[in-house]
Design a protein around this motif. Sequence first.
Motif, PDB file in Angstrom:
ATOM      1  N   ARG A 120      -5.591  -7.738 -13.610  1.00 30.73           N
ATOM      2  CA  ARG A 120      -4.357  -6.867 -13.740  1.00 30.73           C
ATOM      3  C   ARG A 120      -4.428  -5.617 -13.355  1.00 30.73           C
ATOM      4  O   ARG A 120      -3.438  -5.212 -12.838  1.00 30.73           O
ATOM      5  N   LYS A 121      -5.609  -4.937 -13.329  1.00 27.53           N
ATOM      6  CA  LYS A 121      -5.762  -3.265 -12.784  1.00 27.53           C
ATOM      7  C   LYS A 121      -5.545  -3.422 -11.333  1.00 27.53           C
ATOM      8  O   LYS A 121      -4.997  -2.512 -10.867  1.00 27.53           O
ATOM      9  N   SER A 122      -6.180  -4.654 -10.694  1.00 25.18           N
ATOM     10  CA  SER A 122      -6.044  -4.560  -9.321  1.00 25.18           C
ATOM     11  C   SER A 122      -4.748  -4.938  -8.436  1.00 25.18           C
ATOM     12  O   SER A 122      -4.483  -4.519  -7.537  1.00 25.18           O
ATOM     13  N   ALA A 123      -3.915  -5.557  -9.585  1.00 22.74           N
ATOM     14  CA  ALA A 123      -2.743  -5.907  -9.026  1.00 22.74           C
ATOM     15  C   ALA A 123      -1.518  -4.699  -9.073  1.00 22.74           C
ATOM     16  O   ALA A 123      -0.497  -4.558  -8.402  1.00 22.74           O
ATOM     17  N   LYS A 124      -1.912  -3.782 -10.347  1.00 22.49           N
ATOM     18  CA  LYS A 124      -1.218  -2.751 -10.182  1.00 22.49           C
ATOM     19  C   LYS A 124      -1.348  -1.694  -9.084  1.00 22.49           C
ATOM     20  O   LYS A 124      -0.658  -0.974  -8.670  1.00 22.49           O
ATOM     21  N   ALA A 125      -2.470  -1.642  -8.390  1.00 21.26           N
ATOM     22  CA  ALA A 125      -3.109  -0.677  -7.661  1.00 21.26           C
ATOM     23  C   ALA A 125      -2.348  -0.973  -6.059  1.00 21.26           C
ATOM     24  O   ALA A 125      -1.616  -1.792  -5.866  1.00 21.26           O
TER      25      ALA A 125
ATOM     26  N   ALA B 214      -2.165 -11.659 -21.069  1.00 23.22           N
ATOM     27  CA  ALA B 214      -1.001 -10.936 -20.427  1.00 23.22           C
ATOM     28  C   ALA B 214      -1.037 -11.301 -18.823  1.00 23.22           C
ATOM     29  O   ALA B 214      -0.010 -11.220 -18.328  1.00 23.22           O
ATOM     30  N   THR B 215      -2.321 -11.872 -18.347  1.00 24.66           N
ATOM     31  CA  THR B 215      -2.483 -11.783 -16.848  1.00 24.66           C
ATOM     32  C   THR B 215      -2.196 -13.404 -16.513  1.00 24.66           C
ATOM     33  O   THR B 215      -1.302 -13.858 -15.964  1.00 24.66           O
ATOM     34  N   CYS B 216      -3.174 -14.243 -17.392  1.00 19.42           N
ATOM     35  CA  CYS B 216      -3.052 -15.683 -16.767  1.00 19.42           C
ATOM     36  C   CYS B 216      -1.912 -16.688 -17.766  1.00 19.42           C
ATOM     37  O   CYS B 216      -1.891 -17.844 -17.346  1.00 19.42           O
ATOM     38  N   GLY B 217      -1.732 -15.983 -18.769  1.00 26.32           N
ATOM     39  CA  GLY B 217      -0.552 -16.837 -19.811  1.00 26.32           C
ATOM     40  C   GLY B 217      -1.489 -17.783 -20.591  1.00 26.32           C
ATOM     41  O   GLY B 217      -0.680 -18.497 -21.515  1.00 26.32           O
ATOM     42  N   ARG B 218      -2.676 -18.025 -20.533  1.00 27.27           N
ATOM     43  CA  ARG B 218      -3.226 -19.024 -21.530  1.00 27.27           C
ATOM     44  C   ARG B 218      -3.385 -18.419 -22.937  1.00 27.27           C
ATOM     45  O   ARG B 218      -3.853 -17.228 -23.308  1.00 27.27           O
ATOM     46  N   PRO B 219      -3.477 -19.180 -23.922  1.00 23.44           N
ATOM     47  CA  PRO B 219      -3.695 -18.756 -25.290  1.00 23.44           C
ATOM     48  C   PRO B 219      -5.200 -18.542 -25.651  1.00 23.44           C
ATOM     49  O   PRO B 219      -6.025 -19.269 -24.890  1.00 23.44           O
ATOM     50  N   PHE B 220      -5.335 -17.740 -26.458  1.00 26.96           N
ATOM     51  CA  PHE B 220      -6.843 -17.040 -26.539  1.00 26.96           C
ATOM     52  C   PHE B 220      -6.636 -17.034 -28.204  1.00 26.96           C
ATOM     53  O   PHE B 220      -5.940 -16.320 -28.836  1.00 26.96           O
ATOM     54  N   VAL B 221      -8.180 -17.100 -28.881  1.00 24.65           N
ATOM     55  CA  VAL B 221      -7.988 -17.015 -30.350  1.00 24.65           C
ATOM     56  C   VAL B 221      -8.868 -15.857 -30.724  1.00 24.65           C
ATOM     57  O   VAL B 221      -9.657 -15.074 -29.763  1.00 24.65           O
ATOM     58  N   TRP B 222      -8.889 -15.144 -32.167  1.00 28.58           N
ATOM     59  CA  TRP B 222      -9.504 -14.172 -32.620  1.00 28.58           C
ATOM     60  C   TRP B 222     -10.940 -14.336 -32.404  1.00 28.58           C
ATOM     61  O   TRP B 222     -11.331 -15.407 -32.616  1.00 28.58           O
TER      62      TRP B 222
ATOM     63  N   SER C 291     -10.198 -12.278 -20.820  1.00 30.09           N
ATOM     64  CA  SER C 291     -11.441 -12.099 -20.423  1.00 30.09           C
ATOM     65  C   SER C 291     -11.239 -11.109 -19.522  1.00 30.09           C
ATOM     66  O   SER C 291     -10.414 -10.227 -19.394  1.00 30.09           O
ATOM     67  N   ASP C 292     -12.649 -10.464 -19.154  1.00 30.25           N
ATOM     68  CA  ASP C 292     -12.971  -9.378 -18.454  1.00 30.25           C
ATOM     69  C   ASP C 292     -12.273  -9.476 -16.883  1.00 30.25           C
ATOM     70  O   ASP C 292     -11.658  -8.814 -16.386  1.00 30.25           O
ATOM     71  N   LYS C 293     -12.345 -10.915 -16.501  1.00 30.12           N
ATOM     72  CA  LYS C 293     -11.721 -11.492 -15.153  1.00 30.12           C
ATOM     73  C   LYS C 293     -10.201 -11.025 -15.283  1.00 30.12           C
ATOM     74  O   LYS C 293      -9.612 -10.285 -14.289  1.00 30.12           O
TER      75      LYS C 293
END
Length: 51
Positions: free
Chosen positions: A46-51, A16-24, A39-41
């Motif tokens: 995403r949390k810091s962008a909302k604030a 949802a943040t970087c748009g890269r695909p990731f797998v299960w 990732s945690d990054k």
Amino acid sequence: MPKMKRKSDLPQKTCATCGRPFVWRRKWAKDWEEVRYCSDKCRAARKSAKA
């Protein structure tokens, strides 16, 4: 022993943040439906962008 799956056969989502695909991943098995970030990054960004 269970049959091994190829990485290309695993479910895939887009971060949802970087748009890269990731797998299960096995650690996400119980809550795969709620996983939104690769990732945690990305989760922290995403949390810091909302604030």
